[in-house]
Design an enzyme around this catalytic site. Structure first.
Site, PDB file in Angstrom:
ATOM      1  CB  CYS A 100       0.890  -6.011  -5.105  1.00  0.00           C
ATOM      2  SG  CYS A 100      -0.028  -6.279  -3.572  1.00  0.00           S
ATOM      3  CG  HIS A 202      -0.443  -1.339  -6.089  1.00  0.00           C
ATOM      4  ND1 HIS A 202      -0.614  -2.180  -7.158  1.00  0.00           N
ATOM      5  CD2 HIS A 202      -0.720  -2.084  -4.987  1.00  0.00           C
ATOM      6  CE1 HIS A 202      -0.983  -3.374  -6.719  1.00  0.00           C
ATOM      7  NE2 HIS A 202      -1.049  -3.350  -5.404  1.00  0.00           N
TER       8      HIS A 202
END
Ligand code: GLN
Length: 263
Positions: A100, A202
């Site tokens: 990310c 994630h």
């Protein structure tokens, strides 16, 4: 036959910016890499590579997690100062997993929600711009050809406002089945460029996607040994694959999920 561990130095995992870039369980990726090495009796150590000086030469696998725009704006200049070290490490065969916010800064640039441009280190041929919406939820990706894993599902959780657009010098990690992935438009998720993997997933990503963890470990061992001295021993991944299956099932219930308006 499984590989024999020579009396080499420990496999070294470098955790980049562990204080600033570490959200939604990203630390679990480092734990998964360390444990999957240790379970195979491969000596392994984790070094924390925060702000300030460090030497990347004997690091085999780097990891950088996600972070909010504010955290990214605090560390990106320090990361830029490490660009040549990281480029040399990757050129010599070291691997990187970036999640990310870390993924965004491995690209050419991230233009954040305030229009501030954070220059990236360019190890991934991609550019990220904050969009109007935010992608929040569970994701399923079908792995693409770049990792050579076959069309296996990869599962994770995304929460990002940035939309990443890949250039011609990089392959996507996979094809989005549920979620936004890179940008919610072109159906791609993540990036693979040589031994560098970027992803929005994630959650943590590697514990429930053990094949990707082993891909990184194999790359790291090749870097350490300057050779390939045999395949990794098989592990019993019953629990990991059950976790992956249930994450995929939970995410599938969100099929068709759209971006939410930016707060
Ligand atoms: N700040 C970035 C974004 O919102 C990254 C967020 C994250 O790492 N989860 O796009």
């Amino acid at each position: 036959m499984a590989r024999m561990e020579a009396t080499a130095r420990p496999l070294r995992i470098g955790h980049l910016y562990p204080d600033l870039m570490n959200i939604y369980g990203d630390l679990g990726n480092v734990i998964a890499l360390r444990n999957r090495a240790a379970w195979r009796n491969i000596p392994v150590e984790v070094v924390e590579l925060g702000e300030g000086s460090w030497d990347a030469r004997e690091v085999d696998i780097f990891f950088i997690g996600g972070g909010q725009d504010l955290d990214q704006s605090r560390m990106y200049l320090d990361l830029l100062g490490k660009r040549s070290q990281l480029v040399s490490a990757v050129t010599s065969g070291a691997a990187i997993l970036a999640v990310c916010g870390g993924y965004q800064l491995l690209g050419h640039a991230y233009s954040d929600a305030h229009g501030k441009v954070l220059e990236g280190i360019g190890l991934i041929d991609g550019t990220t711009t904050a969009g109007e919406g935010r992608w929040i939820g569970n994701v399923v990706v079908e792995a693409g050809e770049a990792l050579g894993l076959g069309p296996v599902p990869l599962a994770g959780f995304e929460n990002h406002g940035g939309n990443t657009w890949l250039g011609s010098g990089v392959a996507p990690l996979g094809r989005v089945l549920v979620g936004g992935g890179n940008n919610g438009v072109d159906g791609t998720e993540g990036a693979v460029q040589g031994n560098v993997i970027g992803t929005y997933l994630h959650g943590s990503f590697l514990p429930r996607n053990p094949r990707v963890a082993d891909w990184l470990l194999a790359a790291g061992l090749r870097h350490r040994d300057k050779a390939w001295i045999g395949p990794l021993a098989d592990l019993d991944d019953t629990v990991e694959l059950a976790a992956q299956r249930s994450a995929v099932a939970i995410a599938m219930a969100e099929k068709g999920r759209k971006a939410v308006a930016r707060a």
